[in-house]
Design an enzyme around this catalytic site. Structure first.
Site, PDB file in Angstrom:
ATOM      1  N   GLU A  81      25.807  33.540  35.051  1.00 34.98           N
ATOM      2  CA  GLU A  81      24.343  33.628  35.011  1.00 34.98           C
ATOM      3  C   GLU A  81      23.680  32.320  34.604  1.00 34.98           C
ATOM      4  OE1 GLU A  81      23.728  37.014  32.476  1.00 34.98           O
ATOM      5  OE2 GLU A  81      23.760  38.412  34.165  1.00 34.98           O
ATOM      6  N   GLU A 112      46.966  40.468  29.909  1.00 39.40           N
ATOM      7  CA  GLU A 112      46.563  39.854  28.645  1.00 39.40           C
ATOM      8  C   GLU A 112      47.739  39.585  27.709  1.00 39.40           C
ATOM      9  OE1 GLU A 112      45.396  43.343  25.577  1.00 39.40           O
ATOM     10  OE2 GLU A 112      44.017  43.137  27.254  1.00 39.40           O
TER      11      GLU A 112
END
Length: 272
Positions: A81, A112
């Site tokens: 963004e 992960e």
């Protein structure tokens, strides 16, 4: 380091399946309402991190977010963004998540578990001492994030963290640790809820305060936003009319499109 994970503690709400919809929503909302207050006491630490990020970016460095699961997605979201909102290049704020772009949509939660992969993914960008790396993990113990921060710190790269447990393993490798404890989740262990909300709010604070600090905002306006659709062209045109004192909408619109942003158009009007 403290082995207790507050994020994994049992919810104080029992038999939620027996609650009415309104009860479920009201209780979630009540828990969400505590998050901002939890963050408030950490504003000085967040400020210290922002100040070093501003310094590095103004010197030509980059900001990296790295995480897994919800935490990784939130980092990628915030990074993505920054170009449309503040007009910076897409290589200024970079989001990296375990499992890559495909994991944004599909959960690869086992991605992960590798410390080596965290550093390998970050190292593809050839980070330097001009950069800042922020690890994001609700638990504060994600190996992928630990590996990235550990290796970055060894190389003199500034590191930060956003976690929701105290004295977490990740904080050991963060020069600027932010440990915001929001308490047990409404659904036990579902850190996409309050923990994710806390991380999102902190990321908003970091990126927005940083972009203000490096001159990407004027007054309260996004003068560097990308004019990529009609709504943003209209917003930018009106912003330019207000700031430059231009009365003609079409003239202001033409200038905005010609120069690409409100800030660049303003520079031209100031020279005229």
């Amino acid at each position: 380091m403290n082995s207790e994970r507050i994020t994994e503690m049992p919810s104080k709400y029992r038999h939620v399946e027996k609650m009415s919809t309104v009860e479920v929503l009201s209780n979630i909302n009540m828990e969400d309402g505590t998050v901002a207050d939890s963050i408030k006491q950490h504003i000085p630490q967040i400020g210290n991190l922002v100040n070093i990020i501003k310094e590095k970016l103004l010197a030509g460095g980059r900001l990296f977010y790295i995480g897994a699961g919800t935490s990784g997605r939130l980092g990628v979201l915030d990074a993505s963004e920054c170009p449309p909102t503040f007009g910076v290049s897409s290589d200024v704020v970079i989001g990296i998540m375990a499992g890559g772009d495909e994991a944004l949509r599909f959960g690869f939660e086992d991605a992960e578990d590798s410390e080596d992969m965290g550093w390998a993914d970050l190292n593809r960008y050839e980070p330097t001492v001009n950069d800042v790396v922020i690890g994001i993990a609700a638990s504060g113990s994600t190996p992928y994030v630990i590996g990235a921060l550990k290796q970055a710190q060894k190389r003199g790269i500034v590191t930060g963290s956003i976690v929701c447990n105290i004295e977490s393993p990740i904080s050991e490798f963060a020069d600027f640790p932010i440990e915001v404890v929001v308490g047990p989740e409404f659904i036990t262990g579902s850190t996409r809820m309050k923990s994710g909300t806390a991380q999102k709010l902190i990321l908003n604070m970091i990126s927005t305060a940083t972009m203000i600090g490096i001159g990407r905002v004027q007054d309260n306006k996004m003068v560097n936003m990308q004019i990529s659709n009609q709504k943003l062209i209209d917003r930018g045109t009106k912003m330019l009319m207000e700031k430059a004192g231009i009365q003609d909408y079409e003239k202001a619109k033409a200038m905005l499109i010609a120069y690409g942003s409100v800030q660049e158009a303003l520079k031209i009007t100031q020279k005229l």
